[in-house]
Design a protein around this motif. Structure first.
Motif, PDB file in Angstrom:
ATOM      1  N   LYS A  74       0.833  -1.199   0.000  1.00 19.45           N
ATOM      2  CA  LYS A  74       0.000   0.000   0.000  1.00 19.45           C
ATOM      3  C   LYS A  74       0.869   1.251   0.000  1.00 19.45           C
ATOM      4  CE  LYS A  74      -3.516  -0.030   2.712  1.00 19.45           C
ATOM      5  NZ  LYS A  74      -4.358  -0.015   3.904  1.00 19.45           N
ATOM      6  N   ALA A 116       0.567   5.691   0.112  1.00 17.59           N
ATOM      7  CA  ALA A 116      -0.313   6.814   0.403  1.00 17.59           C
ATOM      8  C   ALA A 116       0.503   8.098   0.420  1.00 17.59           C
ATOM      9  CB  ALA A 116      -1.013   6.628   1.743  1.00 17.59           C
ATOM     10  N   ILE A 157      -3.112   7.195   6.267  1.00 15.06           N
ATOM     11  CA  ILE A 157      -4.549   6.984   6.078  1.00 15.06           C
ATOM     12  C   ILE A 157      -5.289   7.075   7.410  1.00 15.06           C
ATOM     13  CG2 ILE A 157      -6.282   5.274   5.389  1.00 15.06           C
ATOM     14  CD1 ILE A 157      -4.120   4.354   3.264  1.00 15.06           C
ATOM     15  N   ILE A 190     -10.289  11.245   1.816  1.00 12.33           N
ATOM     16  CA  ILE A 190      -9.365  10.276   1.237  1.00 12.33           C
ATOM     17  C   ILE A 190      -9.875   9.904  -0.146  1.00 12.33           C
ATOM     18  CG2 ILE A 190      -8.404   7.942   1.449  1.00 12.33           C
ATOM     19  CD1 ILE A 190      -8.791   8.269   4.509  1.00 12.33           C
ATOM     20  N   GLU A 193      -8.926   7.370  -3.289  1.00 11.59           N
ATOM     21  CA  GLU A 193      -8.079   6.243  -3.681  1.00 11.59           C
ATOM     22  C   GLU A 193      -7.755   6.323  -5.167  1.00 11.59           C
ATOM     23  OE1 GLU A 193      -9.106   2.328  -2.300  1.00 11.59           O
ATOM     24  OE2 GLU A 193     -10.219   3.191  -0.618  1.00 11.59           O
ATOM     25  N   ASN A 194      -6.470   6.343  -5.470  1.00  5.26           N
ATOM     26  CA  ASN A 194      -5.995   6.357  -6.849  1.00  5.26           C
ATOM     27  C   ASN A 194      -4.591   5.752  -6.813  1.00  5.26           C
ATOM     28  OD1 ASN A 194      -4.656   7.137  -9.272  1.00  5.26           O
ATOM     29  ND2 ASN A 194      -6.233   8.680  -9.630  1.00  5.26           N
ATOM     30  N   LYS A 195      -4.513   4.455  -7.093  1.00  7.17           N
ATOM     31  CA  LYS A 195      -3.257   3.725  -6.968  1.00  7.17           C
ATOM     32  C   LYS A 195      -2.137   4.326  -7.819  1.00  7.17           C
ATOM     33  CE  LYS A 195      -1.228  -0.882  -7.542  1.00  7.17           C
ATOM     34  NZ  LYS A 195       0.056  -0.297  -7.807  1.00  7.17           N
TER      35      LYS A 195
END
Length: 88
Positions: free
Chosen positions: A5, A7, A34, A44, A46-48
């Motif tokens: 993961k 961030a 997070i 938040i 999410e956008n890998k």
């Protein structure tokens, strides 16, 4: 390591030239970023792919120009969501 993961946290104010990376990390550090955001009601998104790119930017540095458009779209989305939730 590619599946861990990632961030990043961004800060943007109207007088800034570009958003600034205020935190970035992988694995446990990403989890901490997070968790802190959730504890402080920070939105938040999410956008890998974006997280992969932002974790390569040094903390305290502005985002690269190549990311302006996608980050602007995210900021606009967050602002819109903020207006909706405050309008209740």
């Amino acid at each position: 390591m590619a599946n861990r993961k990632r961030a990043a946290a961004l800060k943007y104010e109207l007088n800034y030239e570009a958003p600034i990376v205020t935190a970035a990390g992988i694995g446990a550090i990403a989890d901490n970023i997070i968790n802190k955001a959730m504890e402080n009601d920070v939105p938040i998104v999410e956008n890998k792919e974006l997280a992969d790119l932002l974790t390569k930017v040094d903390v305290g540095e502005s985002i690269p120009t190549e990311l302006y458009e996608v980050v602007a779209q995210i900021i606009a989305y967050v602002v819109d969501m903020d207006k909706l939730t405050k309008g209740r």
